[in-house]
Design a protein around this motif. Structure first.
Motif, PDB file in Angstrom:
ATOM      1  N   LYS A   1     -41.313  19.382 -25.631  1.00 20.12           N
ATOM      2  CA  LYS A   1     -41.146  17.953 -25.432  1.00 20.12           C
ATOM      3  C   LYS A   1     -42.518  17.331 -25.634  1.00 20.12           C
ATOM      4  O   LYS A   1     -43.516  17.904 -25.194  1.00 20.12           O
ATOM      5  CB  LYS A   1     -40.681  17.744 -23.987  1.00 20.12           C
ATOM      6  CG  LYS A   1     -40.128  16.419 -23.662  1.00 20.12           C
ATOM      7  CD  LYS A   1     -39.358  16.518 -22.353  1.00 20.12           C
ATOM      8  CE  LYS A   1     -40.082  15.769 -21.278  1.00 20.12           C
ATOM      9  NZ  LYS A   1     -39.313  15.698 -20.023  1.00 20.12           N
ATOM     10  N   CYS A   2     -42.581  16.202 -26.315  1.00 19.35           N
ATOM     11  CA  CYS A   2     -43.891  15.596 -26.556  1.00 19.35           C
ATOM     12  C   CYS A   2     -44.581  15.285 -25.233  1.00 19.35           C
ATOM     13  O   CYS A   2     -44.002  14.648 -24.358  1.00 19.35           O
ATOM     14  CB  CYS A   2     -43.738  14.318 -27.368  1.00 19.35           C
ATOM     15  SG  CYS A   2     -45.280  13.426 -27.529  1.00 19.35           S
ATOM     16  N   PRO A   3     -45.839  15.755 -25.067  1.00 19.18           N
ATOM     17  CA  PRO A   3     -46.525  15.544 -23.790  1.00 19.18           C
ATOM     18  C   PRO A   3     -46.855  14.081 -23.532  1.00 19.18           C
ATOM     19  O   PRO A   3     -47.173  13.710 -22.412  1.00 19.18           O
ATOM     20  CB  PRO A   3     -47.801  16.374 -23.924  1.00 19.18           C
ATOM     21  CG  PRO A   3     -47.963  16.642 -25.368  1.00 19.18           C
ATOM     22  CD  PRO A   3     -46.618  16.539 -26.013  1.00 19.18           C
ATOM     23  N   LYS A   4     -46.798  13.273 -24.572  1.00 24.34           N
ATOM     24  CA  LYS A   4     -47.183  11.872 -24.373  1.00 24.34           C
ATOM     25  C   LYS A   4     -45.963  10.969 -24.212  1.00 24.34           C
ATOM     26  O   LYS A   4     -45.843  10.251 -23.234  1.00 24.34           O
ATOM     27  CB  LYS A   4     -48.031  11.411 -25.553  1.00 24.34           C
ATOM     28  CG  LYS A   4     -48.730  10.118 -25.288  1.00 24.34           C
ATOM     29  CD  LYS A   4     -49.788   9.879 -26.325  1.00 24.34           C
ATOM     30  CE  LYS A   4     -50.589   8.622 -26.000  1.00 24.34           C
ATOM     31  NZ  LYS A   4     -51.578   8.373 -27.055  1.00 24.34           N
ATOM     32  N   CYS A   5     -45.038  11.016 -25.173  1.00 24.05           N
ATOM     33  CA  CYS A   5     -43.934  10.049 -25.150  1.00 24.05           C
ATOM     34  C   CYS A   5     -42.609  10.674 -24.719  1.00 24.05           C
ATOM     35  O   CYS A   5     -41.634   9.959 -24.514  1.00 24.05           O
ATOM     36  CB  CYS A   5     -43.787   9.395 -26.520  1.00 24.05           C
ATOM     37  SG  CYS A   5     -43.059  10.478 -27.763  1.00 24.05           S
ATOM     38  N   GLY A   6     -42.558  12.011 -24.606  1.00 22.42           N
ATOM     39  CA  GLY A   6     -41.341  12.652 -24.119  1.00 22.42           C
ATOM     40  C   GLY A   6     -40.303  12.930 -25.192  1.00 22.42           C
ATOM     41  O   GLY A   6     -39.231  13.450 -24.890  1.00 22.42           O
ATOM     42  N   ASN A   7     -40.604  12.592 -26.451  1.00 21.92           N
ATOM     43  CA  ASN A   7     -39.679  12.868 -27.547  1.00 21.92           C
ATOM     44  C   ASN A   7     -39.365  14.366 -27.640  1.00 21.92           C
ATOM     45  O   ASN A   7     -40.246  15.198 -27.491  1.00 21.92           O
ATOM     46  CB  ASN A   7     -40.324  12.382 -28.860  1.00 21.92           C
ATOM     47  CG  ASN A   7     -39.574  12.866 -30.081  1.00 21.92           C
ATOM     48  OD1 ASN A   7     -38.352  12.866 -30.116  1.00 21.92           O
ATOM     49  ND2 ASN A   7     -40.338  13.266 -31.086  1.00 21.92           N
ATOM     50  N   GLU A   8     -38.094  14.705 -27.856  1.00 19.72           N
ATOM     51  CA  GLU A   8     -37.695  16.114 -27.942  1.00 19.72           C
ATOM     52  C   GLU A   8     -37.161  16.470 -29.318  1.00 19.72           C
ATOM     53  O   GLU A   8     -36.632  17.552 -29.524  1.00 19.72           O
ATOM     54  CB  GLU A   8     -36.613  16.415 -26.904  1.00 19.72           C
ATOM     55  CG  GLU A   8     -37.110  16.311 -25.489  1.00 19.72           C
ATOM     56  CD  GLU A   8     -35.995  16.525 -24.478  1.00 19.72           C
ATOM     57  OE1 GLU A   8     -35.230  17.486 -24.639  1.00 19.72           O
ATOM     58  OE2 GLU A   8     -35.893  15.719 -23.543  1.00 19.72           O
TER      59      GLU A   8
ATOM     60  N   TYR B   1     -46.773  17.471 -35.469  1.00 23.36           N
ATOM     61  CA  TYR B   1     -47.113  16.262 -34.721  1.00 23.36           C
ATOM     62  C   TYR B   1     -45.831  15.548 -34.317  1.00 23.36           C
ATOM     63  O   TYR B   1     -44.822  15.633 -35.017  1.00 23.36           O
ATOM     64  CB  TYR B   1     -47.964  15.311 -35.579  1.00 23.36           C
ATOM     65  CG  TYR B   1     -49.296  15.895 -35.947  1.00 23.36           C
ATOM     66  CD1 TYR B   1     -50.391  15.730 -35.104  1.00 23.36           C
ATOM     67  CD2 TYR B   1     -49.444  16.623 -37.116  1.00 23.36           C
ATOM     68  CE1 TYR B   1     -51.615  16.286 -35.433  1.00 23.36           C
ATOM     69  CE2 TYR B   1     -50.663  17.182 -37.452  1.00 23.36           C
ATOM     70  CZ  TYR B   1     -51.745  17.012 -36.611  1.00 23.36           C
ATOM     71  OH  TYR B   1     -52.951  17.563 -36.921  1.00 23.36           O
ATOM     72  N   CYS B   2     -45.904  14.836 -33.225  1.00 25.58           N
ATOM     73  CA  CYS B   2     -44.748  14.076 -32.759  1.00 25.58           C
ATOM     74  C   CYS B   2     -44.449  12.941 -33.734  1.00 25.58           C
ATOM     75  O   CYS B   2     -45.355  12.199 -34.113  1.00 25.58           O
ATOM     76  CB  CYS B   2     -45.049  13.518 -31.370  1.00 25.58           C
ATOM     77  SG  CYS B   2     -43.777  12.399 -30.760  1.00 25.58           S
ATOM     78  N   ARG B   3     -43.188  12.814 -34.115  1.00 24.28           N
ATOM     79  CA  ARG B   3     -42.817  11.777 -35.077  1.00 24.28           C
ATOM     80  C   ARG B   3     -42.773  10.386 -34.435  1.00 24.28           C
ATOM     81  O   ARG B   3     -42.709   9.389 -35.129  1.00 24.28           O
ATOM     82  CB  ARG B   3     -41.463  12.102 -35.707  1.00 24.28           C
ATOM     83  CG  ARG B   3     -40.306  12.039 -34.719  1.00 24.28           C
ATOM     84  CD  ARG B   3     -38.975  12.130 -35.418  1.00 24.28           C
ATOM     85  NE  ARG B   3     -38.639  13.511 -35.770  1.00 24.28           N
ATOM     86  CZ  ARG B   3     -37.407  13.903 -36.094  1.00 24.28           C
ATOM     87  NH1 ARG B   3     -36.433  13.025 -36.135  1.00 24.28           N
ATOM     88  NH2 ARG B   3     -37.158  15.162 -36.397  1.00 24.28           N
ATOM     89  N   ILE B   4     -42.808  10.339 -33.139  1.00 21.89           N
ATOM     90  CA  ILE B   4     -42.735   9.053 -32.455  1.00 21.89           C
ATOM     91  C   ILE B   4     -44.129   8.496 -32.154  1.00 21.89           C
ATOM     92  O   ILE B   4     -44.396   7.322 -32.367  1.00 21.89           O
ATOM     93  CB  ILE B   4     -41.934   9.176 -31.135  1.00 21.89           C
ATOM     94  CG1 ILE B   4     -40.542   9.762 -31.403  1.00 21.89           C
ATOM     95  CG2 ILE B   4     -41.831   7.834 -30.417  1.00 21.89           C
ATOM     96  CD1 ILE B   4     -39.633   8.910 -32.265  1.00 21.89           C
ATOM     97  N   CYS B   5     -45.022   9.359 -31.662  1.00 29.20           N
ATOM     98  CA  CYS B   5     -46.327   8.829 -31.232  1.00 29.20           C
ATOM     99  C   CYS B   5     -47.512   9.530 -31.889  1.00 29.20           C
ATOM    100  O   CYS B   5     -48.642   9.148 -31.656  1.00 29.20           O
ATOM    101  CB  CYS B   5     -46.453   8.902 -29.706  1.00 29.20           C
ATOM    102  SG  CYS B   5     -46.645  10.575 -29.085  1.00 29.20           S
ATOM    103  N   GLY B   6     -47.255  10.559 -32.699  1.00 33.66           N
ATOM    104  CA  GLY B   6     -48.339  11.198 -33.444  1.00 33.66           C
ATOM    105  C   GLY B   6     -49.149  12.220 -32.667  1.00 33.66           C
ATOM    106  O   GLY B   6     -50.144  12.744 -33.177  1.00 33.66           O
TER     107      GLY B   6
END
Ligand SMILES: [Zn+2]
Ligand SMILES: [Zn+2]
Length: 116
Positions: free
Chosen positions: A17-24, A32-37
């Motif tokens: 799970k993204c440690p910053k925005c929680g995107n899964e 890299y997270c596609r939501i917050c990078g």
């Protein structure tokens, strides 16, 4: 003492799970997270390799666990620590101690030696 404030990782040491925005939602090969990078790997700053003249010719990066502030292999700070996603250990330790003493004082209140 276990610092279990880190992020859950899969077998490849990638966060679940993204440690910053929680995107899964990640692709299999996403880095890299596609939501917050935010990087999905907790990679260290990199260990330099020098040639005989003292020039940096390469850097080796290591993947680290979700609670690693520093790389276990080269001792360099990790990405999640530098991004302040992980707090310095002394802050966490302080908090644990506070929680522990609060727990203890709660137990004291619950105990049988109350006068009523
Ligand atoms: Zn994110
Ligand atoms: Zn390293």
């Amino acid at each position: 003492m276990i610092y279990n404030d880190g992020f859950q990782m899969d077998d490849n040491l990638r966060v679940t799970k993204c440690p910053k925005c929680g995107n899964e939602q990640f692709d299999d090969d996403a880095e890299y997270c596609r939501i917050c990078g935010t990087p999905l790997f907790n990679i260290c700053e990199g260990q330099e390799e020098w040639d005989n003249f003292g020039n940096v010719i390469d850097r080796t990066y290591h993947r680290n666990y979700g609670n690693s502030r520093f790389c276990e292999r080269c001792g360099k700070p990790t990405g999640y620590f530098r991004l302040k996603l992980l707090r310095p250990y002394d802050e966490v330790e302080e908090q644990y101690k506070k929680q522990y003493s609060e727990l203890n004082s709660l137990e004291d209140i619950d105990s049988d030696d109350l006068p009523f």
